[in-house]
Design a protein around this motif. Structure first.
Motif, PDB file in Angstrom:
ATOM      1  N   LYS A 552       3.389  -5.455 -13.578  1.00 56.78           N
ATOM      2  CA  LYS A 552       2.331  -4.515 -13.971  1.00 56.78           C
ATOM      3  C   LYS A 552       0.965  -4.966 -13.444  1.00 56.78           C
ATOM      4  O   LYS A 552       0.153  -4.153 -13.003  1.00 56.78           O
ATOM      5  CB  LYS A 552       2.304  -4.389 -15.491  1.00 56.78           C
ATOM      6  N   ILE A 553       0.749  -6.282 -13.453  1.00 55.50           N
ATOM      7  CA  ILE A 553      -0.512  -6.806 -12.929  1.00 55.50           C
ATOM      8  C   ILE A 553      -0.617  -6.538 -11.431  1.00 55.50           C
ATOM      9  O   ILE A 553      -1.666  -6.126 -10.919  1.00 55.50           O
ATOM     10  CB  ILE A 553      -0.636  -8.313 -13.235  1.00 55.50           C
ATOM     11  N   LEU A 554       0.490  -6.756 -10.706  1.00 53.65           N
ATOM     12  CA  LEU A 554       0.488  -6.499  -9.261  1.00 53.65           C
ATOM     13  C   LEU A 554       0.235  -5.029  -8.963  1.00 53.65           C
ATOM     14  O   LEU A 554      -0.501  -4.677  -8.031  1.00 53.65           O
ATOM     15  CB  LEU A 554       1.813  -6.945  -8.642  1.00 53.65           C
ATOM     16  N   LYS A 555       0.838  -4.157  -9.751  1.00 47.51           N
ATOM     17  CA  LYS A 555       0.702  -2.725  -9.521  1.00 47.51           C
ATOM     18  C   LYS A 555      -0.708  -2.230  -9.812  1.00 47.51           C
ATOM     19  O   LYS A 555      -1.213  -1.319  -9.156  1.00 47.51           O
ATOM     20  CB  LYS A 555       1.714  -1.972 -10.381  1.00 47.51           C
ATOM     21  N   SER A 556      -1.361  -2.846 -10.808  1.00 50.69           N
ATOM     22  CA  SER A 556      -2.712  -2.398 -11.182  1.00 50.69           C
ATOM     23  C   SER A 556      -3.775  -2.863 -10.204  1.00 50.69           C
ATOM     24  O   SER A 556      -4.888  -2.336 -10.207  1.00 50.69           O
ATOM     25  CB  SER A 556      -3.051  -2.911 -12.584  1.00 50.69           C
ATOM     26  N   GLY A 557      -3.461  -3.846  -9.395  1.00 57.26           N
ATOM     27  CA  GLY A 557      -4.449  -4.352  -8.445  1.00 57.26           C
ATOM     28  C   GLY A 557      -5.453  -5.299  -9.058  1.00 57.26           C
ATOM     29  O   GLY A 557      -6.487  -5.584  -8.435  1.00 57.26           O
ATOM     30  N   LEU A 558      -5.200  -5.772 -10.258  1.00 57.16           N
ATOM     31  CA  LEU A 558      -6.133  -6.684 -10.929  1.00 57.16           C
ATOM     32  C   LEU A 558      -5.949  -8.132 -10.501  1.00 57.16           C
ATOM     33  O   LEU A 558      -6.780  -8.983 -10.840  1.00 57.16           O
ATOM     34  CB  LEU A 558      -5.960  -6.586 -12.451  1.00 57.16           C
ATOM     35  N   LEU A 559      -4.858  -8.430  -9.800  1.00 57.07           N
ATOM     36  CA  LEU A 559      -4.569  -9.812  -9.462  1.00 57.07           C
ATOM     37  C   LEU A 559      -5.544 -10.279  -8.372  1.00 57.07           C
ATOM     38  O   LEU A 559      -5.433  -9.888  -7.197  1.00 57.07           O
ATOM     39  CB  LEU A 559      -3.124  -9.960  -8.970  1.00 57.07           C
ATOM     40  N   THR A 560      -6.515 -11.092  -8.780  1.00 60.03           N
ATOM     41  CA  THR A 560      -7.515 -11.590  -7.839  1.00 60.03           C
ATOM     42  C   THR A 560      -7.513 -13.110  -7.738  1.00 60.03           C
ATOM     43  O   THR A 560      -8.209 -13.649  -6.867  1.00 60.03           O
ATOM     44  CB  THR A 560      -8.915 -11.129  -8.267  1.00 60.03           C
ATOM     45  N   ASP A 561      -6.809 -13.794  -8.612  1.00 65.83           N
ATOM     46  CA  ASP A 561      -6.745 -15.258  -8.522  1.00 65.83           C
ATOM     47  C   ASP A 561      -5.291 -15.711  -8.675  1.00 65.83           C
ATOM     48  O   ASP A 561      -4.369 -14.911  -8.800  1.00 65.83           O
ATOM     49  CB  ASP A 561      -7.658 -15.921  -9.558  1.00 65.83           C
ATOM     50  N   HIS A 562      -5.114 -17.000  -8.684  1.00 65.53           N
ATOM     51  CA  HIS A 562      -3.767 -17.592  -8.672  1.00 65.53           C
ATOM     52  C   HIS A 562      -3.275 -17.982 -10.054  1.00 65.53           C
ATOM     53  O   HIS A 562      -2.153 -18.505 -10.175  1.00 65.53           O
ATOM     54  CB  HIS A 562      -3.784 -18.850  -7.802  1.00 65.53           C
ATOM     55  N   VAL A 563      -4.058 -17.734 -11.117  1.00 61.38           N
ATOM     56  CA  VAL A 563      -3.695 -18.248 -12.445  1.00 61.38           C
ATOM     57  C   VAL A 563      -2.373 -17.648 -12.941  1.00 61.38           C
ATOM     58  O   VAL A 563      -1.479 -18.395 -13.392  1.00 61.38           O
ATOM     59  CB  VAL A 563      -4.840 -18.012 -13.438  1.00 61.38           C
ATOM     60  N   PRO A 564      -2.175 -16.312 -12.920  1.00 60.39           N
ATOM     61  CA  PRO A 564      -0.873 -15.790 -13.403  1.00 60.39           C
ATOM     62  C   PRO A 564       0.312 -16.331 -12.619  1.00 60.39           C
ATOM     63  O   PRO A 564       1.363 -16.653 -13.205  1.00 60.39           O
ATOM     64  CB  PRO A 564      -1.027 -14.271 -13.218  1.00 60.39           C
ATOM     65  N   VAL A 565       0.156 -16.446 -11.301  1.00 58.04           N
ATOM     66  CA  VAL A 565       1.251 -16.960 -10.484  1.00 58.04           C
ATOM     67  C   VAL A 565       1.509 -18.433 -10.819  1.00 58.04           C
ATOM     68  O   VAL A 565       2.665 -18.883 -10.886  1.00 58.04           O
ATOM     69  CB  VAL A 565       0.916 -16.790  -8.988  1.00 58.04           C
ATOM     70  N   GLN A 566       0.430 -19.188 -11.037  1.00 57.19           N
ATOM     71  CA  GLN A 566       0.582 -20.596 -11.372  1.00 57.19           C
ATOM     72  C   GLN A 566       1.322 -20.784 -12.699  1.00 57.19           C
ATOM     73  O   GLN A 566       2.137 -21.700 -12.840  1.00 57.19           O
ATOM     74  CB  GLN A 566      -0.795 -21.262 -11.432  1.00 57.19           C
ATOM     75  N   ILE A 567       1.060 -19.880 -13.661  1.00 54.80           N
ATOM     76  CA  ILE A 567       1.767 -19.981 -14.956  1.00 54.80           C
ATOM     77  C   ILE A 567       3.254 -19.757 -14.768  1.00 54.80           C
ATOM     78  O   ILE A 567       4.098 -20.529 -15.263  1.00 54.80           O
ATOM     79  CB  ILE A 567       1.168 -18.962 -15.947  1.00 54.80           C
ATOM     80  N   LEU A 568       3.619 -18.695 -14.024  1.00 54.28           N
ATOM     81  CA  LEU A 568       5.038 -18.412 -13.784  1.00 54.28           C
ATOM     82  C   LEU A 568       5.677 -19.501 -12.930  1.00 54.28           C
ATOM     83  O   LEU A 568       6.845 -19.916 -13.175  1.00 54.28           O
ATOM     84  CB  LEU A 568       5.180 -17.054 -13.096  1.00 54.28           C
ATOM     85  N   PHE A 569       4.977 -19.950 -11.925  1.00 52.82           N
ATOM     86  CA  PHE A 569       5.516 -20.995 -11.037  1.00 52.82           C
ATOM     87  C   PHE A 569       5.816 -22.268 -11.818  1.00 52.82           C
ATOM     88  O   PHE A 569       6.896 -22.882 -11.672  1.00 52.82           O
ATOM     89  CB  PHE A 569       4.509 -21.262  -9.913  1.00 52.82           C
ATOM     90  N   SER A 570       4.871 -22.652 -12.671  1.00 50.91           N
ATOM     91  CA  SER A 570       5.077 -23.874 -13.465  1.00 50.91           C
ATOM     92  C   SER A 570       6.215 -23.699 -14.454  1.00 50.91           C
ATOM     93  O   SER A 570       7.035 -24.642 -14.673  1.00 50.91           O
ATOM     94  CB  SER A 570       3.781 -24.228 -14.220  1.00 50.91           C
ATOM     95  N   MET A 571       6.316 -22.516 -15.055  1.00 48.26           N
ATOM     96  CA  MET A 571       7.367 -22.289 -16.044  1.00 48.26           C
ATOM     97  C   MET A 571       8.751 -22.325 -15.395  1.00 48.26           C
ATOM     98  O   MET A 571       9.701 -22.948 -15.929  1.00 48.26           O
ATOM     99  CB  MET A 571       7.153 -20.951 -16.740  1.00 48.26           C
ATOM    100  N   TYR A 585       5.653 -17.026  -5.650  1.00 43.89           N
ATOM    101  CA  TYR A 585       4.557 -17.485  -4.800  1.00 43.89           C
ATOM    102  C   TYR A 585       4.462 -16.630  -3.536  1.00 43.89           C
ATOM    103  O   TYR A 585       3.363 -16.282  -3.090  1.00 43.89           O
ATOM    104  CB  TYR A 585       4.784 -18.955  -4.451  1.00 43.89           C
ATOM    105  N   GLN A 586       5.612 -16.256  -2.949  1.00 47.22           N
ATOM    106  CA  GLN A 586       5.616 -15.417  -1.770  1.00 47.22           C
ATOM    107  C   GLN A 586       5.058 -14.019  -2.078  1.00 47.22           C
ATOM    108  O   GLN A 586       4.314 -13.438  -1.276  1.00 47.22           O
ATOM    109  CB  GLN A 586       7.053 -15.312  -1.204  1.00 47.22           C
ATOM    110  N   ASP A 587       5.431 -13.491  -3.246  1.00 44.61           N
ATOM    111  CA  ASP A 587       4.896 -12.181  -3.636  1.00 44.61           C
ATOM    112  C   ASP A 587       3.377 -12.223  -3.790  1.00 44.61           C
ATOM    113  O   ASP A 587       2.670 -11.279  -3.434  1.00 44.61           O
ATOM    114  CB  ASP A 587       5.538 -11.722  -4.940  1.00 44.61           C
ATOM    115  N   TRP A 588       2.900 -13.325  -4.333  1.00 45.76           N
ATOM    116  CA  TRP A 588       1.452 -13.443  -4.498  1.00 45.76           C
ATOM    117  C   TRP A 588       0.740 -13.499  -3.151  1.00 45.76           C
ATOM    118  O   TRP A 588      -0.296 -12.856  -2.952  1.00 45.76           O
ATOM    119  CB  TRP A 588       1.143 -14.689  -5.323  1.00 45.76           C
TER     120      TRP A 588
END
Length: 598
Positions: A552-571, A585-588
Motif C-alpha cells: 500500500k505504501i508503494l502504491k501510494s507513492g509515499l515511500l521516500t526513504d529506506h526506513v520501511p524497507v529496512q524494517i522488513l529487511f531486518s525482520m 530491497y530490489q523492489d525498493w
C-alpha cells in the motif's frame, strides 16, 4: 410678496432670497423718499395745486402725508389734474404743471427700473458665486470623507459615496481613486481594483503610476506574477512610465519564484535619472543580492555588492544586513564580523537584525558562549533584544542542553514586561519532554497560562512527548482528549506519536483504532504513520499484514526513504529468510528508480 418668493424657491436658496427681499425693501424706501422729495418741491412751486390737494384730503377726511403714502398721493394728483383738464379752465393755474408732474414721475420710474435691473444682476452673480463655493466645498468634503473611509477599511461605503459623486457629475481626483484601489488590494479584492482601474481608463481620471503599483503589488502578493507583468506592459502602452518602485515590486516577486535571470533583466529596465544613468538601484540590487545568497550563489551576490560600491551608491544598513546575513547562512562568520566592523567604520550603526544574524550563526555552530557575549553587547549598544533575539538564544541553549541559561533568558523577558510568544514556551517544554522531566514541562505550561499565553497544538504535542517518554501512554491519550475542550484539535503529529507508542508496546489493535480515528477526523496518514504501523505488525509477527501495508505504501507513492524497507529487511533476516529480504530491497530500488528516472 416675501412669503411667496420664499415658498417658490428651493430650500438651499432661501438665504439668497432673503438678501433679495432686503435689498428690494431698501430700494422701495429710497423710491418713496425720492418721490416725496420731488413732489414736495413741485407742490411748493404750485401753491394752487397744493392747496387743492390739501382740500381734497380734508374733504375726504384723510390725513396722510406724502411721505407715508406717496403712491396714493401720486394717484390723487393725477386725478386732480385730469379733472382740471376737463373743466372750463384749461390752464389750471399753470399750463405746464401736468407736464412737470409726469416728467418727474417718468424719470423716477426709469431710475427705479434701472436700479432693479442692476440689483437683479448683482443678486444673480452672488447666487452663482455662492453655488460655486458650495459645490467646491462639498467636493473637498466628499473626497476627504472618501479617503478616510478607505483608510478605515470601509470600502463598501467608499464605493457608494464615489458612485453618488459620479451621478452628480463630480469625479474624484486620481489621488482619491488611488486610496480606493489600495484599500481594495489590501482586503484581497484584486479583481474589483482591476475593474476600477479599467473604468478610470475609460471615464477618468487617468490613472497614475502609483495606481498601477498598488495593483501590481497585490497580484504579486497572491502569486499571480503573470498578471502583474501584463499590467507592467499595459502601463507602457497607455503612456504611463514605470518607476523604480514598479520594478522593485516585480523584481522581488520574480526572485521569490526563483526567476533570478528574469529579475536581473528587470533591473536593467529600471528607469534612471539623466544624471544617474550608471548608478544601480540600491533597493533592487539588495533584493537580488539577498536571493543569490539564499540560492547559494555567493559569487553573483558579491558582484552586485562590488558594483554598488564601485559606482558610489550610498549603501545603507539594509544592504549591509543582507551581506552579513548571507555570510552567516553560508557559515562564513569571520567575513560577517568583518562586514560588521566595516559598517561601524562608515558610521552605520547595526540594528537588531544585524545582531540576530550573528547570534543565529553562532548558535547553529553550537558556540552558545560567544552568542551570549554578542547578546550582551547588543544590549550595551542600546539596542533592546526583540522576540526573535530571545527565540534564537533560547533555542540554541535548549539544543545545547543549557536549560539553566535558557530559563534565565525567559525570566529576563518577563522582567522586561516582554511576554514570550508560544514558540519560546514550547522550546522549553519540548526540552523538558525530551529529558523526561514531566513535572517541569507541565509547570512551564501552567506558567504560560498564568501570563495569559494560550497553548497551541505544538504545546500539547510537546507534553505528549514528555508523557510518552516516561511511558505513560494513558495520560498521553487523556491529554489528546483534553485538547478539544481547549478549542484545539489533535493533528497528524499527535496521532503519529500515539500510534508509534502503541506499536512499541505491541498494542497493534489500539494503534489501528487510533488510525481509524485519524481517518474519521479527515487527516491523511503520512509515511511516518504507515512506518509505525509496519513496525507494529513486524513486532507482533504479522508479516502478511506488514507486506500488504508495504504494498500500500508503494502504491501510494509515499515511500521516500529506506526506513520501511529496512524494517522488513531486518525482520526477514532475523527470521532467516534472506531471499525475501533481498526481494524487498530490489523492489525498493525499482521504486526509487521510477521516482527518480534521471
Amino acid at each position: 410678496m416675501a412669503p411667496f418668493v420664499i415658498a417658490c424657491v428651493e430650500p438651499h436658496l432661501v438665504p439668497i432670497q432673503f438678501v433679495f427681499i432686503r435689498l428690494l425693501n431698501r430700494v422701495i424706501d429710497s423710491v418713496k423718499h425720492d418721490v416725496a422729495h420731488t413732489f414736495s418741491a413741485v407742490f411748493l412751486s404750485q401753491p394752487n395745486v397744493f392747496t387743492h390737494q390739501r382740500i381734497c384730503f380734508e374733504e375726504g377726511d384723510i390725513a396722510l402725508s406724502p411721505a407715508k403714502d406717496i403712491m396714493l398721493a401720486i394717484r390723487n394728483k393725477c386725478q386732480v389734474n385730469s379733472e382740471d383738464w376737463s373743466s372750463k379752465d384749461k390752464n389750471f393755474g399753470n399750463k405746464n404743471a401736468p407736464y412737470a408732474v409726469f416728467n418727474a414721475l417718468d424719470y423716477m420710474l426709469k431710475d427705479s427700473l434701472e436700479r432693479l435691473r442692476t440689483m437683479r444682476e448683482n443678486i444673480s452673480s452672488v447666487k452663482i458665486g455662492l453655488q460655486g463655493y458650495t459645490c467646491e466645498n462639498n467636493y473637498t468634503e466628499h473626497t476627504v470623507t472618501l479617503r478616510y473611509l478607505c483608510l478605515e477599511g470601509k470600502l463598501g461605503a467608499a464605493l457608494w459615496l464615489r458612485r453618488k459623486m459620479v451621478q452628480k457629475g463630480i469625479l474624484p481626483d486620481v489621488f482619491t481613486h488611488n486610496h480606493i484601489v489600495n484599500g481594495l488590494c489590501k482586503i484581497g479584492l484584486v479583481e474589483k481594483a482591476d475593474w476600477l482601474i479599467r473604468e478610470m481608463l475609460e471615464f477618468g481620471p487617468h490613472p497614475s503610476c502609483a495606481t498601477f503599483n498598488n495593483l501590481i503589488k497585490a497580484y504579486c502578493v497572491v502569486n499571480t506574477v503573470d498578471k502583474a507583468l501584463s499590467l507592467f506592459s499595459t502601463m507602457a502602452n497607455i503612456g504611463i512610465q514605470p518607476n523604480r518602485i514598479t520594478c522593485n515590486i516585480l523584481v522581488h516577486s520574480l526572485c521569490k519564484k526563483g526567476l533570478l535571470k528574469e529579475a536581473k533583466k528587470m533591473l536593467e529596465d529600471i528607469l534612471h535619472d539623466d544624471d544617474d544613468k550608471d548608478v544601480p538601484d540600491l533597493v533592487t540590487s539588495t533584493i537580488l543580492m539577498d536571493n543569490y545568497f539564499k540560492n547559494g550563489e555567493t559569487i553573483e551576490a558579491l558582484s552586485f555588492w562590488n558594483e554598488m560600491l564601485q559606482k558610489c551608491t550610498k549603501v545603507d544598513v539594509v544592504a549591509y544586513n543582507v551581506l552579513i546575513n548571507g555570510f552567516c547562512k553560508s557559515q562564513q562568520t569571520k567575513f560577517a564580523y568583518g562586514i560588521a566592523c566595516e559598517m561601524l567604520k562608515k558610521g552605520l550603526l547595526p540594528d537588531a537584525f544585524t545582531y540576530n544574524s550573528l547570534i543565529g550563526a553562532l548558535c547553529k555552530k553550537g558556540n552558545t558562549n560567544e552568542a551570549c557575549y554578542i547578546f550582551q553587547v547588543m544590549s550595551k549598544m542600546g539596542i533592546m533584544p526583540d522576540q526573535i533575539s530571545y527565540k534564537i538564544m533560547i533555542q540554541g541553549l535548549c539544543f545545547k542542553g543549557d536549560i539553566a541559561r535558557a530559563k534565565e533568558l525567559l525570566r529576563c523577558m518577563l522582567d522586561n514586561l516582554m511576554v514570550p510568544k508560544p514558540l519560546i514556551w514550547n522550546l522549553i517544554i519540548d526540552f523538558y519532554g525530551r529529558c523526561r522531566d514531566v513535572s517541569n514541562a507541565f509547570f512551564t505550561r501552567d506558567q504560560m497560562l498564568a501570563f495569559g499565553v494560550r497553548p497551541n497544538v505544538f504545546t500539547y504535542n510537546a507534553l505528549v512527548v514528555a508523557l510518552l517518554k516516561s511511558g505513560d501512554i494513558y495520560d498521553a491519550c487523556s491529554l489528546k482528549e483534553e485538547m478539544p475542550l481547549k478549542g484545539l484539535f489533535p493533528d497528524v503529529v499527535t496521532y503519529n506519536l500515539l500510534i508509534g507508542a502503541a506499536c512499541n508496546l505491541g498494542r497493534v489493535g489500539f494503534a489501528l483504532q487510533l488510525h481509524g480515528e485519524m481517518l474519521q477526523r479527515g487527516y491523511e496518514p503520512d509515511l511516518i504513520t504507515y512506518t509505525e504501523l509496519l513496525k507494529g505488525f513486524c513486532i507482533r509477527g504479522k508479516m502478511k499484514e506488514a507486506e500488504e501495508l508495504y504494498a500500500k505504501i508503494l502504491k501510494s507513492g509515499l515511500l521516500t526513504d529506506h526506513v520501511p524497507v529496512q524494517i522488513l529487511f531486518s525482520m526477514y533476516c532475523k527470521r532467516k529468510d534472506p531471499v525475501v529480504a533481498f526481494n524487498f530491497y530490489q523492489d525498493w530500488l525499482a521504486s526509487k528508480g521510477r521516482s527518480y528516472p534521471y
